[in-house]
Design a protein around this motif. Structure first.
Motif, PDB file in Angstrom:
ATOM      1  N   ARG A  64       0.974  -1.276  -0.002  1.00  0.00           N
ATOM      2  CA  ARG A  64       0.043  -0.087  -0.064  1.00  0.00           C
ATOM      3  C   ARG A  64       0.782   1.282   0.196  1.00  0.00           C
ATOM      4  O   ARG A  64       1.943   1.353   0.648  1.00  0.00           O
ATOM      5  CB  ARG A  64      -0.953   0.224   1.376  1.00  0.00           C
ATOM      6  N   LYS A  65       0.281   2.260  -0.770  1.00  0.00           N
ATOM      7  CA  LYS A  65       0.946   3.547  -0.642  1.00  0.00           C
ATOM      8  C   LYS A  65       0.090   4.425   0.556  1.00  0.00           C
ATOM      9  O   LYS A  65      -0.865   4.501   0.605  1.00  0.00           O
ATOM     10  CB  LYS A  65       0.764   4.534  -1.726  1.00  0.00           C
ATOM     11  N   LEU A  66       1.040   5.206   1.397  1.00  0.00           N
ATOM     12  CA  LEU A  66       0.340   6.027   2.326  1.00  0.00           C
ATOM     13  C   LEU A  66       0.582   7.446   1.656  1.00  0.00           C
ATOM     14  O   LEU A  66       1.463   7.963   1.380  1.00  0.00           O
ATOM     15  CB  LEU A  66       1.284   5.717   3.670  1.00  0.00           C
ATOM     16  N   ILE A  67      -0.522   7.891   1.762  1.00  0.00           N
ATOM     17  CA  ILE A  67      -0.734   9.309   1.047  1.00  0.00           C
ATOM     18  C   ILE A  67      -1.269  10.264   2.031  1.00  0.00           C
ATOM     19  O   ILE A  67      -2.364  10.085   2.430  1.00  0.00           O
ATOM     20  CB  ILE A  67      -1.443   9.370  -0.387  1.00  0.00           C
ATOM     21  N   LYS A  92     -11.868   6.403  -4.415  1.00  0.00           N
ATOM     22  CA  LYS A  92     -12.106   4.992  -5.452  1.00  0.00           C
ATOM     23  C   LYS A  92     -10.813   4.173  -5.423  1.00  0.00           C
ATOM     24  O   LYS A  92     -10.775   3.036  -5.310  1.00  0.00           O
ATOM     25  CB  LYS A  92     -12.519   5.356  -6.697  1.00  0.00           C
ATOM     26  N   SER A  93      -9.859   4.919  -5.340  1.00  0.00           N
ATOM     27  CA  SER A  93      -8.477   4.151  -5.301  1.00  0.00           C
ATOM     28  C   SER A  93      -8.038   3.846  -3.851  1.00  0.00           C
ATOM     29  O   SER A  93      -7.124   3.044  -3.717  1.00  0.00           O
ATOM     30  CB  SER A  93      -7.362   5.370  -5.758  1.00  0.00           C
ATOM     31  N   ALA A  94      -8.949   4.238  -2.808  1.00  0.00           N
ATOM     32  CA  ALA A  94      -8.392   4.193  -1.253  1.00  0.00           C
ATOM     33  C   ALA A  94      -8.967   2.807  -0.779  1.00  0.00           C
ATOM     34  O   ALA A  94     -10.172   2.403  -1.142  1.00  0.00           O
ATOM     35  CB  ALA A  94      -8.807   5.126  -0.458  1.00  0.00           C
ATOM     36  N   ASP A  95      -8.232   1.946  -0.173  1.00  0.00           N
ATOM     37  CA  ASP A  95      -8.603   0.830   0.456  1.00  0.00           C
ATOM     38  C   ASP A  95      -8.856   1.279   2.116  1.00  0.00           C
ATOM     39  O   ASP A  95      -9.147   0.325   2.708  1.00  0.00           O
ATOM     40  CB  ASP A  95      -8.204  -0.401   0.034  1.00  0.00           C
ATOM     41  N   MET A  96      -8.261   2.124   2.405  1.00  0.00           N
ATOM     42  CA  MET A  96      -7.977   2.632   4.153  1.00  0.00           C
ATOM     43  C   MET A  96      -7.933   3.976   4.118  1.00  0.00           C
ATOM     44  O   MET A  96      -7.255   4.704   3.172  1.00  0.00           O
ATOM     45  CB  MET A  96      -6.908   1.857   4.519  1.00  0.00           C
ATOM     46  N   LEU A  97      -8.751   4.633   5.212  1.00  0.00           N
ATOM     47  CA  LEU A  97      -8.546   6.113   5.467  1.00  0.00           C
ATOM     48  C   LEU A  97      -8.009   6.063   6.999  1.00  0.00           C
ATOM     49  O   LEU A  97      -8.398   5.045   7.836  1.00  0.00           O
ATOM     50  CB  LEU A  97      -9.756   6.654   5.723  1.00  0.00           C
ATOM     51  N   VAL A  98      -6.964   6.874   7.162  1.00  0.00           N
ATOM     52  CA  VAL A  98      -6.281   7.006   8.472  1.00  0.00           C
ATOM     53  C   VAL A  98      -6.497   8.329   8.913  1.00  0.00           C
ATOM     54  O   VAL A  98      -6.396   9.410   8.441  1.00  0.00           O
ATOM     55  CB  VAL A  98      -4.535   6.453   8.186  1.00  0.00           C
ATOM     56  N   SER A 104       3.110   1.132   9.743  1.00  0.00           N
ATOM     57  CA  SER A 104       4.072   0.312   9.114  1.00  0.00           C
ATOM     58  C   SER A 104       3.622  -1.175   8.491  1.00  0.00           C
ATOM     59  O   SER A 104       3.875  -1.651   7.306  1.00  0.00           O
ATOM     60  CB  SER A 104       5.164   0.294   9.942  1.00  0.00           C
ATOM     61  N   LYS A 105       2.993  -1.769   9.402  1.00  0.00           N
ATOM     62  CA  LYS A 105       2.500  -3.120   9.238  1.00  0.00           C
ATOM     63  C   LYS A 105       1.225  -3.270   8.009  1.00  0.00           C
ATOM     64  O   LYS A 105       1.314  -3.796   6.979  1.00  0.00           O
ATOM     65  CB  LYS A 105       1.850  -3.853  10.454  1.00  0.00           C
ATOM     66  N   LEU A 106       0.505  -2.059   8.279  1.00  0.00           N
ATOM     67  CA  LEU A 106      -0.541  -2.323   7.234  1.00  0.00           C
ATOM     68  C   LEU A 106      -0.286  -1.853   5.622  1.00  0.00           C
ATOM     69  O   LEU A 106      -0.728  -2.193   4.850  1.00  0.00           O
ATOM     70  CB  LEU A 106      -1.780  -1.144   7.805  1.00  0.00           C
ATOM     71  N   LYS A 107       0.856  -1.073   5.588  1.00  0.00           N
ATOM     72  CA  LYS A 107       1.438  -0.873   4.441  1.00  0.00           C
ATOM     73  C   LYS A 107       1.824  -2.125   3.657  1.00  0.00           C
ATOM     74  O   LYS A 107       1.480  -2.081   2.475  1.00  0.00           O
ATOM     75  CB  LYS A 107       2.547   0.273   4.629  1.00  0.00           C
ATOM     76  N   LEU A 108       2.134  -2.843   4.443  1.00  0.00           N
ATOM     77  CA  LEU A 108       2.556  -4.355   3.775  1.00  0.00           C
ATOM     78  C   LEU A 108       1.529  -5.297   3.475  1.00  0.00           C
ATOM     79  O   LEU A 108       1.987  -6.161   2.693  1.00  0.00           O
ATOM     80  CB  LEU A 108       3.795  -4.968   4.703  1.00  0.00           C
ATOM     81  N   GLN A 109       0.374  -4.881   3.955  1.00  0.00           N
ATOM     82  CA  GLN A 109      -0.641  -5.966   3.964  1.00  0.00           C
ATOM     83  C   GLN A 109      -1.735  -5.817   2.540  1.00  0.00           C
ATOM     84  O   GLN A 109      -2.752  -6.542   2.629  1.00  0.00           O
ATOM     85  CB  GLN A 109      -1.441  -5.920   5.061  1.00  0.00           C
ATOM     86  N   GLY A 110      -1.337  -4.714   1.812  1.00  0.00           N
ATOM     87  CA  GLY A 110      -2.366  -4.693   0.815  1.00  0.00           C
ATOM     88  C   GLY A 110      -1.788  -3.706  -0.516  1.00  0.00           C
ATOM     89  O   GLY A 110      -0.787  -3.568  -0.552  1.00  0.00           O
TER      90      GLY A 110
END
Length: 189
Positions: A2-5, A44-50, A108-114
């Motif tokens: 995942r990309k964090l934006i 639409k490109s997001a699979d997660m909001l932080v 950090s963990k979530l970035k690796l999972q999607g």
């Protein structure tokens, strides 16, 4: 991965909030069809909001009650998985939300999972922590054509020096401009 934006609307002098909490009236200066379409594309490109805790509470309150013209954006905001980063919150009631006690470790963990995009909206304190941990893959800002003069700065002192590559500069008919930057890769010697 995942990309964090980071996504924020800021004034030309760097404020992302006015003098009072949730004073976002300057957003009206840039809102229009172009920014609405950009917002929909991002969602639409997001699979997660932080979110940080304060932003989460404000967003949950707003988007769970949104009506009228905000239908598609509200639908996406309410459906997408959300993470609220807080050491004090025990539960989170907004649809599809989990609580993360240690933001840096969890993100950090979530970035690796999607493979989708993770967006941080608002959340100045959280963004600062994530910047210091060098977790952002991209910074997206919409610059509102106004000097606010006072309020809450998005980038405070203490943010580490980081060179950026301009990915895109998109002027809006409203006078605002969307800027997209990625951190420059640090050369190894």
């Amino acid at each position: 991965m995942r990309k964090l934006i980071m996504w924020n609307v800021v004034t030309l002098d760097g404020y992302f909030e006015g003098e009072k909490n949730w004073d976002l009236s300057f957003h009206e200066l840039v809102w229009g069809k172009e920014l609405e379409e950009f917002s929909l594309t991002q969602l639409k490109s997001a699979d997660m909001l932080v979110f940080g805790a304060a932003t989460y509470k404000g967003m949950a309150d707003y988007w769970t009650k949104a009506e009228g013209d905000e239908g598609e954006i509200a639908k996406l905001m309410n459906e997408i998985q959300k993470i609220v980063c807080s050491s004090t919150l025990k539960t989170a009631d907004w649809n599809n939300t989990i609580v993360a006690k240690d933001a840096v470790a969890e993100i950090s963990k979530l970035k690796l999972q999607g493979n989708g995009d993770m967006f941080v909206f608002g959340s100045g304190n959280l963004s600062e922590s994530l910047m210091k941990a060098k977790l952002f893959d991209e910074f997206r800002l919409c610059i509102a054509p106004v000097f606010l003069g006072d309020g809450r700065l998005l980038f405070n002192q203490g943010i580490p020096h980081k060179k950026l590559n301009l990915l895109e500069a998109h002027p809006l008919a409203t006078g605002g401009i969307i800027l997209r930057y990625a951190p420059k890769e640090e050369s190894r010697q």
